[in-house]
Design an enzyme around this catalytic site. Structure first.
Site, PDB file in Angstrom:
ATOM      1  N   GLU A   1       4.221   2.465 -10.408  1.00 55.81           N
ATOM      2  CA  GLU A   1       3.167   3.399 -10.787  1.00 55.81           C
ATOM      3  C   GLU A   1       2.900   4.382  -9.662  1.00 55.81           C
ATOM      4  OE1 GLU A   1       0.316   1.048 -13.928  1.00 55.81           O
ATOM      5  OE2 GLU A   1       0.064   0.538 -11.798  1.00 55.81           O
TER       6      GLU A   1
ATOM      7  N   CYS B   1      -0.588   9.682  -4.907  1.00 53.02           N
ATOM      8  CA  CYS B   1      -0.486   8.353  -4.323  1.00 53.02           C
ATOM      9  C   CYS B   1       0.844   7.774  -4.786  1.00 53.02           C
ATOM     10  CB  CYS B   1      -1.665   7.489  -4.770  1.00 53.02           C
ATOM     11  SG  CYS B   1      -1.708   5.859  -4.033  1.00 53.02           S
TER      12      CYS B   1
ATOM     13  N   CYS C   1       4.610  -5.837  -4.082  1.00 51.94           N
ATOM     14  CA  CYS C   1       4.317  -5.901  -2.648  1.00 51.94           C
ATOM     15  C   CYS C   1       4.398  -7.352  -2.197  1.00 51.94           C
ATOM     16  CB  CYS C   1       2.927  -5.331  -2.356  1.00 51.94           C
ATOM     17  SG  CYS C   1       2.508  -5.287  -0.589  1.00 51.94           S
TER      18      CYS C   1
ATOM     19  N   CYS D   1      -2.062  -9.802  -0.011  1.00 50.86           N
ATOM     20  CA  CYS D   1      -3.510  -9.664   0.192  1.00 50.86           C
ATOM     21  C   CYS D   1      -4.219 -10.118  -1.079  1.00 50.86           C
ATOM     22  CB  CYS D   1      -3.870  -8.230   0.541  1.00 50.86           C
ATOM     23  SG  CYS D   1      -3.098  -7.635   2.071  1.00 50.86           S
TER      24      CYS D   1
ATOM     25  N   CYS E   1      -5.951  -7.676  -3.784  1.00 51.79           N
ATOM     26  CA  CYS E   1      -5.156  -6.547  -4.268  1.00 51.79           C
ATOM     27  C   CYS E   1      -4.260  -7.001  -5.414  1.00 51.79           C
ATOM     28  CB  CYS E   1      -4.316  -5.987  -3.120  1.00 51.79           C
ATOM     29  SG  CYS E   1      -3.146  -4.697  -3.615  1.00 51.79           S
TER      30      CYS E   1
ATOM     31  N   CYS F   1      -7.452   2.166  -5.552  1.00 49.15           N
ATOM     32  CA  CYS F   1      -6.848   1.364  -4.500  1.00 49.15           C
ATOM     33  C   CYS F   1      -6.899  -0.118  -4.858  1.00 49.15           C
ATOM     34  CB  CYS F   1      -7.582   1.578  -3.178  1.00 49.15           C
ATOM     35  SG  CYS F   1      -7.386   3.223  -2.492  1.00 49.15           S
TER      36      CYS F   1
END
Length: 369
Positions: A108, A121, A128, A132, A135, A362
């Site tokens: 995305e 962005c 990832c 974290c 997230c 975010c």
């Protein structure tokens, strides 16, 4: 107590897309064209169409003989992404694109229009590996690194969409690129660095976006930060710190078990000293987790000691993700946190949050088909 999850620095071995014009330097493009039996100047023509006119349509390349167009485009501009869907909010000024790569991988990117700029962005990985826990991308794990061209093509597609009026407010020029989409950019170091050069090189060798308008984020891969400092670039470094103390950061940002806060800030200072660029510190404010007044005081003190005036803190109200038990801090707590960091002599502001309702803010990118 939150538990740390394993970190993945090396992406799973999955096939990258075929060679693409945007993977190559200007000299390599000439060599590739000559190897196809064409004159070297065709490389510059192709580059003009891709980087200058933002097109990959052979029919639009009228300065290239018809007999050569399809072959050159087929060999040097293979299709990298298909847009699965695009959704918008904020009166059309925020637009999230879900893209499918050649192997079915989903990524995305988010295009945002502000009064003074238009920002993309961009994703550097599919998923990832930094894990974290607050997230959505990190909780989904890492699928693979993106190629240089896959990163650049997100920017080309967004620049064309902005130019063609896909954002609310009419046609716009893409002016800023932030590597804050899916992935840890410095875990895909070489391809990200090459992509930055393609994004910033003047047309027709690149997209011509100023290095000072590009931000590369990281959760704190210390050796890569130091390496980036010596590349001779003027991009902004953004460090996702999220808390100033090692005990909490070990769980919020598991890479902290390898490189502690002091090491991350020392690397950030090295970057600031080498480039003269102010470092951005990203701090997702989470209710009752990292929003205490003493943490604001400690953050201000550490940043003032390590970075002086070469720093700015972006406080980010936590964006909700599916299944998360955490929430954004109340506004009075947020205001007090910002006040205390500023009182320590460190500039601190709250970031304008965009795209929550379409899961484009975010920490919300999950690339669900």
């Amino acid at each position: 107590m939150m538990t740390s999850l394993p970190l993945v620095f090396d992406a799973p071995r999955r096939a990258l897309p075929p060679r693409h014009l945007a993977d190559l330097s200007a000299g390599e493009r000439r060599d590739a064209v000559v190897a196809l039996g064409e004159q070297a100047f065709r490389a510059r023509q192709l580059s003009h169409h891709y980087f200058g006119r933002l097109t990959v349509d052979p029919a639009a390349m009228t300065d290239i003989p018809v007999a050569s167009r399809d072959r050159l485009v087929g060999e040097l501009m293979p299709a990298l992404f298909t847009e699965v869907r695009a959704v918008s909010c904020d009166a059309g000024t925020t637009r999230k694109s879900l893209l499918r790569a050649h192997d079915g991988t989903l990524v995305e990117s988010v295009l945002m229009r502000y009064p003074d700029r238009t920002t993309l962005c961009v994703s550097s990985q599919a998923g990832c590996g930094m894990a974290c826990p607050f997230c959505a991308t990190g909780q989904g794990g890492l699928t693979r690194n993106l190629s240089t061209a896959e990163i650049v093509d997100q920017v080309r597609m967004a620049a064309a969409a902005a130019r063609d009026g896909s954002l609310g407010g009419g046609p716009a020029r893409l002016s800023n690129v932030v590597f804050m989409g899916m992935g840890e950019p410095l875990a895909n170091y070489r391809r990200v660095l090459d992509a930055v050069r393609r994004i910033c090189d003047p047309a027709p060798d690149g997209l011509g976006i100023s290095q000072r308008s590009v931000t590369v984020s990281t959760v704190g891969l210390v050796p890569a930060i130091r390496r980036l400092a010596d590349e001779g670039l003027a991009v902004t470094l953004a460090v996702s710190l999220h808390t100033p103390d090692d005990e909490l950061r070990d769980t919020l940002v598991p890479v902290n078990t390898r490189w502690k806060v002091a090491e991350v800030l020392a690397a950030a200072r090295h970057y600031a000293d080498r480039t003269g660029r102010r470092v951005s510190i990203e701090y997702a404010l989470i209710r009752d987790i990292n929003d205490q007044p003493w943490r604001a005081d400690l953050l201000g003190r550490l940043l003032h000691e390590h970075l002086g005036q070469l720093v700015h803190v972006n406080v980010i109200p936590l964006n909700p993700t599916p299944g998360s038990r955490w929430d954004a801090s109340p506004k009075p707590v947020e205001h007090e946190f910002v006040r205390r960091v500023n009182a320590a002599g460190v500039p601190c502001t709250v970031r304008d949050t965009r795209g929550q309702e379409i899961a484009a803010a975010c920490g919300q990118l999950a690339a669900e088909g």
